[in-house]
Each structure stands twice: as C-alpha cells, then as structure tokens.
Scaffold this motif. Sequence first.
Motif, PDB file in Angstrom:
ATOM      1  N   SER A  95      25.766 -29.755  25.859  1.00 44.50           N
ATOM      2  CA  SER A  95      25.337 -28.581  26.602  1.00 44.50           C
ATOM      3  C   SER A  95      23.973 -28.828  27.243  1.00 44.50           C
ATOM      4  O   SER A  95      23.141 -29.555  26.713  1.00 44.50           O
ATOM      5  CB  SER A  95      25.265 -27.390  25.657  1.00 44.50           C
ATOM      6  OG  SER A  95      24.640 -26.306  26.265  1.00 44.50           O
ATOM      7  N   TRP A  96      23.722 -28.201  28.337  1.00 42.89           N
ATOM      8  CA  TRP A  96      22.440 -28.334  29.034  1.00 42.89           C
ATOM      9  C   TRP A  96      21.333 -27.595  28.304  1.00 42.89           C
ATOM     10  O   TRP A  96      20.165 -27.894  28.479  1.00 42.89           O
ATOM     11  CB  TRP A  96      22.559 -27.802  30.460  1.00 42.89           C
ATOM     12  CG  TRP A  96      22.882 -26.326  30.503  1.00 42.89           C
ATOM     13  CD1 TRP A  96      24.116 -25.765  30.522  1.00 42.89           C
ATOM     14  CD2 TRP A  96      21.951 -25.244  30.498  1.00 42.89           C
ATOM     15  NE1 TRP A  96      24.013 -24.393  30.518  1.00 42.89           N
ATOM     16  CE2 TRP A  96      22.696 -24.038  30.513  1.00 42.89           C
ATOM     17  CE3 TRP A  96      20.565 -25.162  30.486  1.00 42.89           C
ATOM     18  CZ2 TRP A  96      22.097 -22.792  30.514  1.00 42.89           C
ATOM     19  CZ3 TRP A  96      19.976 -23.905  30.491  1.00 42.89           C
ATOM     20  CH2 TRP A  96      20.737 -22.740  30.507  1.00 42.89           C
ATOM     21  N   TYR A  97      21.691 -26.634  27.482  1.00 41.69           N
ATOM     22  CA  TYR A  97      20.709 -25.767  26.838  1.00 41.69           C
ATOM     23  C   TYR A  97      20.415 -26.247  25.426  1.00 41.69           C
ATOM     24  O   TYR A  97      21.325 -26.484  24.642  1.00 41.69           O
ATOM     25  CB  TYR A  97      21.255 -24.335  26.802  1.00 41.69           C
ATOM     26  CG  TYR A  97      20.344 -23.329  26.153  1.00 41.69           C
ATOM     27  CD1 TYR A  97      19.177 -22.924  26.778  1.00 41.69           C
ATOM     28  CD2 TYR A  97      20.668 -22.786  24.921  1.00 41.69           C
ATOM     29  CE1 TYR A  97      18.348 -21.986  26.181  1.00 41.69           C
ATOM     30  CE2 TYR A  97      19.836 -21.849  24.324  1.00 41.69           C
ATOM     31  CZ  TYR A  97      18.687 -21.457  24.959  1.00 41.69           C
ATOM     32  OH  TYR A  97      17.867 -20.544  24.377  1.00 41.69           O
ATOM     33  N   ASN A  98      19.140 -26.400  25.100  1.00 39.09           N
ATOM     34  CA  ASN A  98      18.725 -26.821  23.771  1.00 39.09           C
ATOM     35  C   ASN A  98      18.191 -25.600  23.034  1.00 39.09           C
ATOM     36  O   ASN A  98      17.105 -25.108  23.339  1.00 39.09           O
ATOM     37  CB  ASN A  98      17.649 -27.907  23.879  1.00 39.09           C
ATOM     38  CG  ASN A  98      17.225 -28.449  22.541  1.00 39.09           C
ATOM     39  OD1 ASN A  98      17.619 -27.958  21.493  1.00 39.09           O
ATOM     40  ND2 ASN A  98      16.395 -29.475  22.577  1.00 39.09           N
ATOM     41  N   SER A  99      18.937 -25.101  22.056  1.00 39.14           N
ATOM     42  CA  SER A  99      18.506 -23.897  21.352  1.00 39.14           C
ATOM     43  C   SER A  99      17.416 -24.181  20.324  1.00 39.14           C
ATOM     44  O   SER A  99      16.772 -23.255  19.845  1.00 39.14           O
ATOM     45  CB  SER A  99      19.693 -23.216  20.678  1.00 39.14           C
ATOM     46  OG  SER A  99      20.270 -24.072  19.719  1.00 39.14           O
TER      47      SER A  99
END
Length: 132
Positions: free
Chosen positions: A1-5
């Motif tokens: 995913s492009w998003y790093n939580s």
Amino acid sequence: SWYNSAEGTIIVSTRQPEFYGQDIIGLGSGTGSIYNGVNGSVEWWNGSRLLASSNTASWSRGVKVAASYNSTTRYLCLNGGPIASNQTTLPNGGLMRIGRVFNGSDGGNGTISRITYYPIQLTNQQLINLTS
C-alpha cells in the motif's frame, strides 16, 4: 500500500478564507484530519482538537503546513514556526481525502496548490525547513 500507518508526513500548501474552519486533508478511516482552525492555527482534528499548531498565520496570504506522525506521537508545523506535538491516536487505514474529512463533510472550497506525502516521518528540522 502507498500509505504507511506506522509513520508518515504530509506537507500541504493552501490558502484561506476558503478553508476557514474546514478540513484540508482527511486521513485514515475516521481517526484524523488536518484542519484549519478558526483562530489562524492548524490542527489535528478527530471530532475535537487533538493538537493545535504553536503559532498562527495569516491564511489569506497562503500557508504551508507539515503534519507528521509515528507510532506514538503527532507533530505539526505551520509556516516554519515552532513544532507542536502530543501523544494521541494515529491515522489508520489507507484513505486520504483531499479537501474533506473522512466522512465527506466539512469540505472546503479553496485552493490547495501542493500536497506532498512521505511514507516516513521527517525530522522536526525538516518540517520547519519545508514550511518556511
């Protein structure tokens, strides 16, 4: 995913009054947004203020906002001012809404000239440099 939580940084250039009291960026699945506070500050917001910038700005001339997070802490920098930070819940989920909060409400009708997302947390000095 492009998003790093687990960690990340968002840099936004925008203007007011179009975003006065409105969400600029909504993050995650309901756990936060970058909000133009009505007093000239910028805030992390989640139904109530989680963190406000240490300084205020004249939004009519345009502002640069840096918001970063890691697994325990949120950080804010407005126009190269002092870093504000606190320990709060963090964004979750891979959703980013531009100009609106997570549920589609509180949309602004203004100009966002640039958004930059980093899937890592930048240092406080980098936040200051990038928003000066």
